[in-house]
Design a protein around this motif. Sequence first.
Motif, PDB file in Angstrom:
ATOM      1  N   THR A  67       0.815  -1.214   0.000  1.00 51.94           N
ATOM      2  CA  THR A  67       0.000   0.000   0.000  1.00 51.94           C
ATOM      3  C   THR A  67       0.849   1.266   0.000  1.00 51.94           C
ATOM      4  O   THR A  67       0.376   2.311  -0.409  1.00 51.94           O
ATOM      5  CB  THR A  67      -0.944   0.030   1.219  1.00 51.94           C
ATOM      6  N   ASP A  68       2.076   1.162   0.451  1.00 45.13           N
ATOM      7  CA  ASP A  68       2.985   2.308   0.464  1.00 45.13           C
ATOM      8  C   ASP A  68       4.419   1.828   0.393  1.00 45.13           C
ATOM      9  O   ASP A  68       4.746   0.718   0.815  1.00 45.13           O
ATOM     10  CB  ASP A  68       2.819   3.144   1.746  1.00 45.13           C
ATOM     11  N   GLU A 103       0.817   7.552   9.235  1.00 46.51           N
ATOM     12  CA  GLU A 103      -0.284   7.758   8.286  1.00 46.51           C
ATOM     13  C   GLU A 103      -0.407   6.575   7.335  1.00 46.51           C
ATOM     14  O   GLU A 103      -1.508   6.125   7.023  1.00 46.51           O
ATOM     15  CB  GLU A 103      -0.074   9.051   7.503  1.00 46.51           C
ATOM     16  N   GLU A 163      -1.954   3.702   9.207  1.00 44.04           N
ATOM     17  CA  GLU A 163      -3.388   3.945   9.394  1.00 44.04           C
ATOM     18  C   GLU A 163      -4.158   3.681   8.092  1.00 44.04           C
ATOM     19  O   GLU A 163      -5.234   3.078   8.113  1.00 44.04           O
ATOM     20  CB  GLU A 163      -3.642   5.376   9.886  1.00 44.04           C
ATOM     21  N   ARG A 164      -3.611   4.135   6.959  1.00 45.40           N
ATOM     22  CA  ARG A 164      -4.269   3.881   5.664  1.00 45.40           C
ATOM     23  C   ARG A 164      -4.346   2.386   5.395  1.00 45.40           C
ATOM     24  O   ARG A 164      -5.370   1.877   4.939  1.00 45.40           O
ATOM     25  CB  ARG A 164      -3.514   4.582   4.530  1.00 45.40           C
ATOM     26  N   GLN A 211      -7.026   0.875   7.547  1.00 42.63           N
ATOM     27  CA  GLN A 211      -8.360   1.175   7.018  1.00 42.63           C
ATOM     28  C   GLN A 211      -8.673   0.302   5.810  1.00 42.63           C
ATOM     29  O   GLN A 211      -9.783  -0.180   5.656  1.00 42.63           O
ATOM     30  CB  GLN A 211      -8.471   2.656   6.648  1.00 42.63           C
ATOM     31  N   GLN A 212      -7.677   0.094   4.959  1.00 41.16           N
ATOM     32  CA  GLN A 212      -7.874  -0.761   3.784  1.00 41.16           C
ATOM     33  C   GLN A 212      -8.156  -2.188   4.222  1.00 41.16           C
ATOM     34  O   GLN A 212      -9.052  -2.841   3.703  1.00 41.16           O
ATOM     35  CB  GLN A 212      -6.637  -0.718   2.886  1.00 41.16           C
TER      36      GLN A 212
END
Length: 78
Positions: free
Chosen positions: A42-43, A56, A59-60, A63-64
């Motif tokens: 995701t990152d 952050e 957290e993303r 949430q995903q």
Amino acid sequence: MEDAYPDVEFREVDIQTDLETAEEYGVRKTPTTLVYANGERTDEFIGIVDRDELEEAIERADQQATGLTQRLASIVRR
């Protein structure tokens, strides 16, 4: 950060001693930080990561992952 996120798995890989893992994840430069949710990247950060940026990203990803869990649960309930 591991204490702040007990449900997150943190791993450190030395690309000089574990070249196979580095190649598997496409890590070519150090430091590289990868964030995954549901088995998908995701990152990605190359270089030093600011703690706020990393939080952050976590957290993303959370949430995903939560969103996928909710979607799967709604499918199962049908």
